[in-house]
Design a protein around this motif. Structure first.
Motif: not given
Length: 237
Positions: A220-237
């Motif tokens: 679950r922690n890994e999934q949450e980290k992956s989701a946060l990373k995707r959101k951060a990438l989306e904000l950068d674009h």
């Protein structure tokens, strides 16, 4: 068994059990004293068998010549058997005077060695002998001794049997208690083993659940980290 068959007049059976007893003596012991004692008992039954058949002269030919030698060798038990048989035989031959001599000697020997069985037998024979001689006072005196000895021996035998019975019962009770105690210990052991097995199973189940829980939390922690990373990438674009 030989004596029982003698009382029933089964003479062939008496001879069979006498021979069997002699073979048993030879196979069980090499002790000459014991062999003499028990062989004398067997010979006594043989003489009783001949007396029952009224073979008086045959009995006396076997008994009387041995008495002097038995006196010299101090073979007390064989001697007392011989005296008893001689006394019985002469009484059966209507010769109470000669019977009296043997019976008196038997009585004296039995008193000296405190042998109650022969003392009882001697008293019985003396009573019968004096009765045949019409000496009723003496006959009654020895009959009273015979009856008293018989009663005391039967009482002692009964007491001995009772003591053996009680000891056997006590031993049986102890065995039963030990068996019950062993059963309880066995049951307790089984319970402890079952408890141990259950504890191991519960330990395995709990450990497995903890491992699964930690694995799920990690996932679950890994999934949450992956989701946060995707959101951060989306904000950068």
């Amino acid at each position: 068994m030989a004596y029982a068959h003698l009382r029933l007049n089964n003479y062939d059976s008496v001879i069979y059990y006498q021979q069997k007893h002699l073979k048993n003596i030879d196979s069980l012991t090499t002790d000459l004293t014991l062999r003499k004692k028990f062989s004398a008992m067997v010979w006594g039954f043989s003489a009783d068998l001949q007396l029952a058949r009224k073979q008086y002269d045959s009995v006396l030919l076997q008994v009387v010549p041995n008495i002097s030698k038995q006196r010299e060798n101090k073979d007390v038990i064989p001697l007392m058997y011989s005296l008893l048989i001689a006394g019985k035989t002469y009484l059966a031959k209507d010769d109470p005077a000669t019977s009296l001599n043997y019976n008196r000697e038997l009585y004296i020997l039995a008193v000296q060695i405190d042998n109650k069985q022969f003392l009882k037998d001697a008293a019985e024979q003396l009573s019968a002998t004096f009765e045949q001689m019409n000496q009723t006072d003496s006959a009654f005196l020895y009959f009273r001794q015979y009856a008293a000895l018989k009663d005391s021996m039967e009482t002692a035998k009964f007491a001995g049997r009772t003591a053996l019975y009680l000891a056997a019962r006590q031993a049986d009770n102890k065995i039963m208690l030990l068996q019950k105690d062993n059963e309880r210990q066995g049951q307790l052991k089984n319970i402890l083993i079952a408890g141990f097995i259950l504890a191991v199973l519960f330990s395995i189940i709990i450990t497995r659940n903890l491992i699964l829980k930690r694995r799920n939390e990690k996932l679950r922690n890994e999934q949450e980290k992956s989701a946060l990373k995707r959101k951060a990438l989306e904000l950068d674009h």
